[in-house]
Enzyme design. Structure first.
Site, PDB file in Angstrom:
ATOM      1  CE  LYS A 255       2.857   5.399  -9.121  1.00 16.95           C
ATOM      2  NZ  LYS A 255       3.103   4.737 -10.403  1.00 16.95           N
TER       3      LYS A 255
ATOM      4  CD  GLU B 104      10.852   3.731 -11.642  1.00 14.51           C
ATOM      5  OE1 GLU B 104      11.698   2.921 -11.218  1.00 14.51           O
ATOM      6  OE2 GLU B 104       9.631   3.498 -11.631  1.00 14.51           O
TER       7      GLU B 104
ATOM      8  CB  SER C  46      -4.293   6.586  -8.830  1.00 13.71           C
ATOM      9  OG  SER C  46      -4.105   7.845  -9.445  1.00 13.71           O
TER      10      SER C  46
HETATM   11  C1  LIG Z   1      -1.280   9.333  -7.904  1.00 10.09           C
HETATM   12  C2  LIG Z   1      -0.733   8.717  -9.124  1.00 10.09           C
HETATM   13  N1  LIG Z   1      -1.565   8.182 -10.010  1.00 10.09           N
HETATM   14  C3  LIG Z   1      -1.119   7.610 -11.150  1.00 10.09           C
HETATM   15  C4  LIG Z   1       0.213   7.585 -11.454  1.00 10.09           C
HETATM   16  C5  LIG Z   1       0.633   6.982 -12.770  1.00 10.09           C
HETATM   17  O1  LIG Z   1       1.244   5.750 -12.663  1.00 10.09           O
HETATM   18  P1  LIG Z   1       0.522   4.425 -13.105  1.00 10.09           P
HETATM   19  O2  LIG Z   1       0.050   4.587 -14.498  1.00 10.09           O
HETATM   20  O3  LIG Z   1       1.582   3.386 -12.980  1.00 10.09           O
HETATM   21  O4  LIG Z   1      -0.604   4.161 -12.190  1.00 10.09           O
HETATM   22  C6  LIG Z   1       1.131   8.128 -10.551  1.00 10.09           C
HETATM   23  C7  LIG Z   1       2.578   8.087 -10.850  1.00 10.09           C
HETATM   24  O5  LIG Z   1       3.405   8.675 -10.260  1.00 10.09           O
HETATM   25  C8  LIG Z   1       0.640   8.702  -9.360  1.00 10.09           C
HETATM   26  O6  LIG Z   1       1.473   9.238  -8.471  1.00 10.09           O
END
Ligand SMILES: Cc1ncc(COP(=O)(O)O)c(C=O)c1O
Lengths: 409, 271
Positions: free
Chosen positions: A99, A121, A388
């Protein structure tokens, strides 16, 4: 009977803003239209501006710690058998998730546009923490909207946001999760539009957000491409990423879209089942419609009401999805699958115990699908999982699961 | 253009200006909505807006959010909303506009919706999440389907840029819904002092009447606005007044009596 989809908002070829195929657009209250145009103009300008690009790049290197590692999970692959598995370690970024790539970009933009205040948000709290962090760094006041349910299950991140100087406003309407936090942030924006920058957390929402967020996140895919070529001498065979709104996924997919030999797989939250309300598998189980300013896939009922979703992972617990993913589904370029709560929780412990890496519950969905895919691949085939985020925020949820599991035995 | 709507703006207002009222369909029941639509029409309301409930009303404040929630809890749907209009049309000619977020209408199927709405006696749409310039395709599609029976009401905000106002200046049907201030519906915030000037400035560019909405609830406001516009919209204040009655748990006869006080209060706004 398969009914051909009619996309009435764009079918007749009238010009609308920011579409990916038939999906996207900017379906917002009139008051916000100029703000979105202003954002689009400022963003386009920043793309041409070398000083902006340079500043962003330096922040990513010196503050976030990029490039993130491209790590081969050998013990995990050994345990599963079949193909090789690499992890793109976005969990090692400053603040612990992908993020931050996006929030630094957007807050830089806010600064350039002379905005006096930033709102955001958050679902899992990772985007909230990343926004609060960027705002602390650039000395901008920050308000984060978060659903009551998420405040409860991601309390660690609430505390982090407050430590960073942000004001966290708990949202108590609707399902009290991410979608309601977005509604409330939009209401704030429409009220305070002139001085406020809305730092949107995923590659969804009205144009130009899906494009801006994607562009700030494509650094993940660009690095992955270079790292794969350098380390493997070829592109990976499959790339797997979890999908909330779709930002980490589009970030890693995008530089590979023209490489048809690379499979792109988005993993949605399968929750506790396939019935309405039991999951957040928007692309797998939804239908197109308009929510939060974009025409895209949605989980909705027969009367067009948005369905309350379920997922153990707050960051995936969202009934919408970014429009570019809807188009990648429509064109068949990417595949979308779902992973249940239980499979994600199991993948969490699997990755912990084979690699010593605690993934976020969101990312664990991608790991879980890799665990399904790997055994069917040959030894020279390579899967890349976009890891992620890290799972510190989920320790309490995991503890409940482990204790619950013990009770069943 | 809807003949019913045209007639309202052609004739002189009965009072300082014209009154546009908003209630949510199915809040708290279809029967109450029908009775209230009729009562409003009988008490001098010039144009009726009927809200279609949506789970995620991003342009609405707490009052209308709560109304949508009550209507959805009472199983209100688009289909039942159209039936409600059809029933109202059996006895009344007051123009009626559906105010709805896009998704419930798209889900119904736009072409079918246009036909069914025109047939039920709807005069047009106010779509708070469809900016005027994004809606061209949908408007043309609707015209092809049902001719000129349904008007689309453009919204203009104080933030609107010249080119957005320019786009609306081509419009010759319905009226322009001028949003009194930046923000969501309802609330206790005073209207900004700039609003009159803003509405006046629009007068030079628009060919259609101007009605002002968001946050209107006092006779002083209406009197001040009446000088520069062709009508005012009362939404949240009215929804709130009915909701207050509904919470009292009155016998039907008492409820009906007390509703009359709400109608009179509303009518008094344009004295
Ligand atoms: C670690 C992590 N991965 C994935 C996501 C999902 O979001 P996005 O689909 O935008 O990557 C989030 C959302 O809060 C997150 O904190």
């Amino acid at each position: 009977m398969v009914k051909e989809k009619t996309h009435v908002l764009s079918d007749d070829g009238y010009e609308t803003s920011g579409h990916f195929g038939p999906y996207g657009g900017a379906y917002v209250p009139e008051t916000l239209v100029p703000a979105l145009r202003e954002l689009e103009a400022a963003y386009m300008e920043s793309c041409q501006d070398e000083s902006f690009q340079q500043e962003f790049k330096e922040l990513l290197q010196r503050y976030v710690g990029r490039p993130s590692l491209f790590y081969e999970a050998k013990r995990l692959a050994e345990q599963l058998g079949g193909g090789r598995i690499y992890l793109k370690r976005e969990d090692l970024n400053h603040t612990g998730a992908h993020k931050i790539n996006n929030t630094l970009g957007q807050v830089l933009l806010a600064k350039r546009m002379g905005k006096k205040r930033v709102i955001a948000e958050t679902g899992a709290g990772q985007h909230g923490v990343a926004t609060a962090t960027a705002c602390a760094l650039f000395a901008l006041p920050c308000v984060v909207y978060m659903g009551e349910e998420d405040v409860r299950r991601q309390n660690l991140n609430v505390l982090r946001m407050r430590l960073l100087g942000a004001e966290v406003r708990t949202v108590t309407h609707g399902s009290c999760t991410l979608k309601d936090a977005i509604n409330e942030a939009l209401r704030d924006w429409v009220t305070n539009v002139e001085e406020t920058f809305y730092c949107f957390g995923t590659a969804a929402g009205p144009h130009p957000y899906p494009t801006i967020v994607r562009d700030f996140q494509t650094v993940i895919g660009q690095e992955t491409r270079e790292q794969a070529l350098k380390e493997l001498g070829k592109l990976p065979d499959a790339i797997i990423a979890c999908i909330g709104g779709g930002s980490n996924a589009i970030g890693i997919f995008h530089p590979f879209i023209d490489d048809k030999e690379v499979r792109l797989i988005g993993v949605e939250a399968g929750g506790t089942g396939n019935k309405t309300g039991e999951n957040a598998a928007t692309l797998c189980l939804g239908e197109p419609g308009v929510l939060h300013g974009a025409y895209s896939y949605l989980l909705q009922d027969d009367d067009g009401q948005i369905v309350v979703t379920t997922s153990v992972s707050a960051g995936l617990d969202y009934p919408g999805v970014g429009p570019e993913h809807s188009n990648l589904k429509e064109t068949g370029r990417a595949d979308y699958v779902s992973i249940s709560d239980q499979e994600a929780l199991d993948a969490c412990t699997l990755l912990c115990q084979t690699e010593g890496i605690l993934p976020a519950l969101e990312s664990a969905h991608a790991v879980a699908y890799a665990a399904k895919l790997a055994p069917g691949l040959s030894k020279d085939q390579v899967i890349v999982v976009n890891l992620s985020g890290r799972g510190d925020k989920d320790v309490e949820t995991l503890a409940q699961y482990l204790e619950g599991g013990a009770n069943h035995e | 253009m809807s003949e019913r709507l045209k007639a309202v703006f052609k004739s002189e207002p009965t009072g300082v200006t014209r009154l546009v009222s908003y209630i949510m369909a199915g809040d708290p029941s279809v029967e109450a909505s029908l009775r209230r639509l009729k009562g409003l029409a009988d008490h001098g309301v010039d144009v009726l807006e009927l809200g279609v409930p949506f789970s995620d009303p991003m342009a609405d404040g707490v009052v209308i959010q709560a109304a949508a929630e009550r209507a959805l809890n009472a199983q209100m749907t688009v289909k039942k909303t159209l039936e409600l209009v059809r029933e109202f049309r059996r006895t009344h000619d007051t123009p009626l506009l559906l105010m709805s977020y896009l998704n419930p209408l798209l889900r119904y199927g736009w072409d079918q919706l246009a036909e069914d709405a025109a047939d039920a006696g709807v005069d047009g749409f106010i779509l708070p999440d469809l900016p005027w310039r994004e809606g061209q395709g949908l408007r043309m599609r609707t015209k092809k389907r049902v001719g000129n029976k349904l008007d689309f009401i453009p919204m203009i905000a104080q933030t609107s840029r010249e080119q957005d106002v320019q786009a609306v200046s081509q419009v010759t049907e319905g009226f322009a819904y001028v949003i009194s201030r930046n923000g969501i519906t309802g609330g206790e915030v005073e209207l900004p002092a700039s609003v009159n000037k803003f509405i006046e400035s629009l007068g030079n560019s628009l060919q259609i009447p101007r009605c002002v909405g968001f946050g209107i609830q006092k006779p002083e406001q209406v009197r001040a606005l009446a000088k520069v516009c062709d009508g005012v919209v009362v939404g949240s204040a009215l929804v709130k007044a009915f909701a207050k009655l509904d919470q009292k748990g009155l016998e039907e006869q008492d409820l009906i009596e007390q509703e009359k006080e709400v109608f009179s209060w509303l009518a008094s706004l344009k004295n």
